[in-house]
Scaffold this motif. Structure first.
Motif, mmCIF file in Angstrom:
data_model
loop_
_atom_site.group_PDB
_atom_site.id
_atom_site.type_symbol
_atom_site.label_atom_id
_atom_site.label_comp_id
_atom_site.label_asym_id
_atom_site.label_seq_id
_atom_site.Cartn_x
_atom_site.Cartn_y
_atom_site.Cartn_z
ATOM 1 N N SER A 1 0.821 -1.291 0.005
ATOM 2 C CA SER A 1 0.102 0.100 0.029
ATOM 3 C C SER A 1 0.639 1.268 0.016
ATOM 4 O O SER A 1 1.707 1.400 0.749
ATOM 5 C CB SER A 1 -0.953 0.035 1.069
ATOM 6 O OG SER A 1 -1.467 1.226 1.448
ATOM 7 N N TYR B 1 -8.305 -2.461 2.623
ATOM 8 C CA TYR B 1 -7.242 -3.669 2.448
ATOM 9 C C TYR B 1 -7.336 -4.820 3.342
ATOM 10 O O TYR B 1 -7.637 -4.839 4.154
ATOM 11 C CB TYR B 1 -5.805 -2.829 2.875
ATOM 12 C CG TYR B 1 -5.521 -2.048 1.552
ATOM 13 C CD1 TYR B 1 -4.957 -2.578 0.579
ATOM 14 C CD2 TYR B 1 -5.882 -0.736 1.695
ATOM 15 C CE1 TYR B 1 -4.438 -1.862 -0.321
ATOM 16 C CE2 TYR B 1 -5.292 0.119 0.499
ATOM 17 C CZ TYR B 1 -4.565 -0.168 -0.554
ATOM 18 O OH TYR B 1 -4.237 0.472 -1.475
ATOM 19 N N TYR C 1 -5.127 1.947 4.135
ATOM 20 C CA TYR C 1 -5.741 2.464 3.115
ATOM 21 C C TYR C 1 -6.469 3.450 2.964
ATOM 22 O O TYR C 1 -7.136 3.998 2.082
ATOM 23 C CB TYR C 1 -6.948 1.218 2.867
ATOM 24 C CG TYR C 1 -7.852 0.954 3.821
ATOM 25 C CD1 TYR C 1 -8.907 1.727 4.073
ATOM 26 C CD2 TYR C 1 -7.682 0.110 4.849
ATOM 27 C CE1 TYR C 1 -9.890 1.682 5.020
ATOM 28 C CE2 TYR C 1 -8.596 -0.393 5.818
ATOM 29 C CZ TYR C 1 -9.668 0.377 5.880
ATOM 30 O OH TYR C 1 -10.692 -0.011 6.811
#
Length: 305
Positions: free
Chosen positions: A87, A286, A155
């Protein structure tokens, strides 16, 4: 005469100076693209390889390669968008970005890795994030730093402009073969240092420094930010039977919703939200890179965030 000669030399040198200015960014981009290719290859290994040692070796090489890449001038502007194994979130105010990702252990548990790159406009400034999860006795009541990180894959970044500015991070935190966790983290910067955790969550007279949810790995949990309402909304988690109230690894959503609403720089708990009044109730999330029931949501999150 000397002045004319000097002007002539400057005019002759000007094209070379301009050429150097144009070629340097191009060379940096080429170098960063090469690093990106290597990171992409290594990321696929530590996500997909069945051998624990191979995954960890690939991750070690990934970290070394990432640090080398971030040392390249102007690397902050390079998106690394083809590296799907981690990420990468840039803060809305463009002051920093966070790299975060998990490595799965053979026993089904996770260790998280990450770094925060500051947008200095010059030399690299980075805070490595060291997962300290097993040693944090009371994580919801702890203020830590990058060396004692409650690891997660983030996220969402939510900036909070108050008298003491900070950022709220929403993250997925794989736990064991039985349960999954999610976390609402707080990140702040002061005196050239970073801090994790802050007493900004108020619930029924109690203040907490970060929020942690745990639920069965067989379920998915909504945890998202609704900017129109300054609201973090999440599924209420409950056991399937009252006898299992002490076993959070059996918990799952019970079709009701709670939240935290931002008021005067702090987040006040809101019970039993009416989701009909909350725009776009779909989770941006996520999850476990492999074999997780929320896999489709992960793809959606990377697209939307």
């Amino acid at each position: 005469m000397k002045k004319l000669l000097l002007i002539g030399l400057l005019l002759l040198a000007l094209p070379l100076l301009l050429l150097a200015q144009h070629t340097s960014p191009s060379a940096n981009t080429k170098q960063l693209n090469n690093y990106q290719d290597s990171l992409n290859t290594l990321g696929k290994i530590f996500v997909n390889n069945e051998n624990d040692l191979e995954r960890k070796n690939a991750n070690y090489q990934f970290i070394k390669t990432l640090v080398s890449a971030l040392k390249v001038p102007n690397s902050f502007q390079f998106p690394f968008d083809s590296v799907k194994s981690v990420s990468i979130l840039k803060s809305p105010d463009n002051k920093f970005r966070i790299f975060s990702w998990p490595i799965v252990n053979d026993d089904g548990s996770y260790r998280f890795y990450g770094a925060i790159q500051m947008n200095t406009g010059g030399p690299l400034k980075i805070f490595p994030l060291e997962d300290y999860t097993p040693l944090l006795q009371h994580p919801e009541d702890s203020v830590t730093d990058n060396r004692k990180w409650y690891g997660a894959e983030y996220y969402k970044i939510i900036p909070v402009n108050s008298s003491n500015p900070y950022y709220v991070l929403l993250g997925w935190k794989g736990n064991t073969v039985k349960s999954t966790k999610k976390v609402i983290e707080v990140l702040s910067f002061k005196n050239d240092k970073m801090q994790l955790g802050m007493p900004v969550f108020n619930e029924k007279g109690k203040s907490r420094k970060r929020i942690i949810f745990e639920y069965t790995r067989q379920a998915s949990m909504l945890l998202r930010y609704v900017p129109e309402q300054n609201l973090i909304v999440f599924d209420n988690l409950a056991p399937p039977d009252k006898k299992l109230k002490d076993k959070p690894d059996t918990y799952g959503p019970d079709l009701t919703y709670n939240g935290y609403r931002l008021r005067n720089g702090k987040w006040e708990y809101v019970d039993n939200l009416d989701m009909r009044n909350v725009a776009d109730a779909h989770d941006a999330d996520y999850i476990d890179p492999k074999n997780d029931p929320d896999k489709a949501q992960r793809a959606s999150a990377k697209k939307n965030n």
